[in-house]
Design an enzyme around this catalytic site. Structure first.
Site, short mmCIF file in Angstrom:
data_model
loop_
_atom_site.label_atom_id
_atom_site.label_comp_id
_atom_site.label_asym_id
_atom_site.label_seq_id
_atom_site.Cartn_x
_atom_site.Cartn_y
_atom_site.Cartn_z
N ALA A 65 87.72 -3.80 -20.43
CA ALA A 65 87.04 -5.07 -20.17
C ALA A 65 85.56 -4.96 -20.50
CB ALA A 65 87.20 -5.45 -18.70
N GLY A 66 84.97 -6.07 -20.94
CA GLY A 66 83.53 -6.13 -21.16
C GLY A 66 83.15 -6.30 -22.61
N SER A 174 81.98 -3.10 -10.84
CA SER A 174 80.78 -3.15 -11.68
C SER A 174 79.57 -2.75 -10.84
CB SER A 174 80.56 -4.55 -12.23
OG SER A 174 79.23 -4.66 -12.71
N LYS A 207 90.48 -2.26 -10.95
CA LYS A 207 89.57 -1.28 -11.55
C LYS A 207 88.68 -0.70 -10.45
CE LYS A 207 86.66 -0.83 -15.64
NZ LYS A 207 86.32 -1.52 -16.87
C1 LIG Z 1 78.20 -3.21 -22.47
C2 LIG Z 1 79.30 -3.01 -21.46
C3 LIG Z 1 79.81 -4.10 -20.77
C4 LIG Z 1 80.81 -3.91 -19.82
N1 LIG Z 1 81.32 -4.99 -19.16
C5 LIG Z 1 82.36 -4.83 -18.29
C6 LIG Z 1 82.97 -5.93 -17.66
O1 LIG Z 1 82.61 -7.08 -17.87
N2 LIG Z 1 83.99 -5.68 -16.81
C7 LIG Z 1 84.47 -4.42 -16.55
O2 LIG Z 1 85.43 -4.25 -15.78
N3 LIG Z 1 83.90 -3.35 -17.15
C8 LIG Z 1 82.88 -3.52 -18.01
N4 LIG Z 1 82.33 -2.44 -18.63
C9 LIG Z 1 82.86 -1.09 -18.32
C10 LIG Z 1 83.92 -0.67 -19.33
O3 LIG Z 1 85.04 -1.50 -19.27
C11 LIG Z 1 84.35 0.79 -19.05
O4 LIG Z 1 84.90 0.85 -17.76
C12 LIG Z 1 83.21 1.76 -19.14
O5 LIG Z 1 82.34 1.44 -20.18
C13 LIG Z 1 83.71 3.19 -19.34
O6 LIG Z 1 84.48 3.29 -20.52
P1 LIG Z 1 83.85 3.80 -21.93
O7 LIG Z 1 83.15 5.09 -21.64
O8 LIG Z 1 85.03 3.93 -22.83
O9 LIG Z 1 82.91 2.74 -22.38
C14 LIG Z 1 81.32 -2.60 -19.57
C15 LIG Z 1 80.79 -1.52 -20.28
C16 LIG Z 1 79.80 -1.71 -21.22
C17 LIG Z 1 79.26 -0.52 -21.95
#
Ligand SMILES: Cc1cc2nc3c(=O)[nH]c(=O)nc-3n(C[C@H](O)[C@H](O)[C@H](O)COP(=O)(O)O)c2cc1C
Length: 338
Positions: A65-66, A174, A207
């Site tokens: 997500a995100g 978050s 989550k």
């Molecule tokens: C720019 C950005 C925006 C994000 N927005 C959300 C969000 O809206 N909702 C959510 O559950 N996680 C959000 N996340 C978290 C990611 O879904 C994920 O849990 C986190 O980045 C760890 O995974 P990664 O290391 O693969 O990025 C966001 C992460 C980033 C970097």
């Protein structure tokens, strides 16, 4: 991957992170293009079939997500070879998010710090975007992430979005949104899940917040998992960005994502698996950027993995690359889930 790394990423990374993101949105808005190119992004192997929250998926690689907060680009993103894509996080009302700057790149660590604070167009807009997808052939499972600071608002997002997707992910973790942590209090989480359960007819993912073993939060976070199990949640996504201070952000702190998270993600998945056995599915999320790391996450007890930051650093070919490497590892080393 080479074209992205050699040409597009250097260009995009000259821009401020959110500007670069909006530019890549322009590319994603050309759904016809991704449909034409889609077959070139796939990697099929029966061995990779998996489940997310009990739903069959063609491979275990999901979009976290995100990336597509307003669910505008899921038709394009599903062409990239993911087993599932997660849209959102959607909140009931539109939100401006935190003041800028609110995203920072840590290039030497292939990491990001974001303090976005859920900027989004709200439920009505998300509903209209997702409705447009009804006629688009489905290439991967669709999950929508919802959140908020009020039980009634979240339950409404859940109720209205659930008919339009395969499952809902509830984001209670978050670090950048004031008030969201109330659902990390056991009684509040229980009340939220009880409300959502009143109308639930499809699988639910929750989550959970990250923690570091031995730093005092282990039991608290595992207890949230226990409540999820008791309230019949199908799957836990482990986990979200890690709170961190940074002077470059207008609000002074945000959530760290990307490579530095990987080892702790594996530790958390192992702990959850040891605690819950096979009674609930786990999606490993945090710092995964290769097939080898995905394999480690599955071996630790995850049913699927989710990526976001590595997609930004490595580009759209990363999904195929992870799946190809996973295929080789499954063939040479066996199914990590056995
Ligand atoms: C720019 C950005 C925006 C994000 N927005 C959300 C969000 O809206 N909702 C959510 O559950 N996680 C959000 N996340 C978290 C990611 O879904 C994920 O849990 C986190 O980045 C760890 O995974 P990664 O290391 O693969 O990025 C966001 C992460 C980033 C970097």
């Amino acid at each position: 991957m080479q074209l992205y790394k050699k040409l597009m990423r250097p260009l995009l990374f000259t821009l401020e992170p959110e500007t670069a993101w909006h530019l890549s949105d322009l590319g994603l808005s050309q759904t016809w293009l991704w449909k034409i190119m889609g077959s070139g992004f796939q990697h099929h192997n029966e061995l990779l079939k998996a489940t997310v929250a009990g739903i069959p998926i063609k491979n275990p690689v999901g979009l976290a997500a995100g990336y597509d907060k307003n669910c505008r680009f899921l038709s394009s993103l599903q062409e990239l070879g993911f087993g599932y894509v997660t849209g959102g996080t959607v909140t009931k009302n539109p939100r401006p998010g935190n003041p800028k700057p609110r995203v920072i790149r840590l290039k030497d660590q292939s990491a990001l710090i974001n303090a976005l604070g859920f900027p989004g167009d709200g439920l009505e807009k998300a509903l209209s975007e997702i409705s447009k997808m009804a006629s688009v052939p489905k290439k991967s499972v669709r999950i929508i992430s919802v959140s908020g600071t009020d039980i009634a608002d979240i339950a409404e997002c859940h109720q209205q979005l659930e008919p339009l997707c395969d499952a809902i992910e509830l984001n209670i973790s978050s670090p950048n949104t004031k008030g969201l942590r109330i659902f990390q209090e056991p009684s509040n989480l229980r009340s939220l899940l009880a409300e959502v359960n009143q109308n639930k007819s499809k699988p639910l993912l929750v989550k959970t917040p990250p923690y570091k073993s031995g730093e005092g939060d282990d039991e608290k976070v595992l207890n949230l998992g226990r409540i999820c199990l008791e309230e019949k949640v199908e799957s836990l996504t482990v986990s979200n960005t890690v709170p961190i201070a940074h002077d470059g952000l207008a609000v002074g702190q945000g959530g760290l994502s990307g490579s530095p998270l990987f080892e702790n993600t594996i530790e958390m998945v192992k702990t959850y698996r040891a605690e819950f056995g096979d009674s609930i599915e786990i999606n490993a999320c945090g710092g995964i950027s290769s097939g080898y790391q995905a394999y480690e996450a599955l071996k630790a007890g995850a049913s699927s993995i989710q990526i976001l930051t590595s997609l930004i650093y490595q580009g759209p070919r990363i999904v195929q690359s992870i799946n190809k490497e996973l295929s080789e590892l499954f063939t040479n080393r066996g199914n990590p889930r056995n």
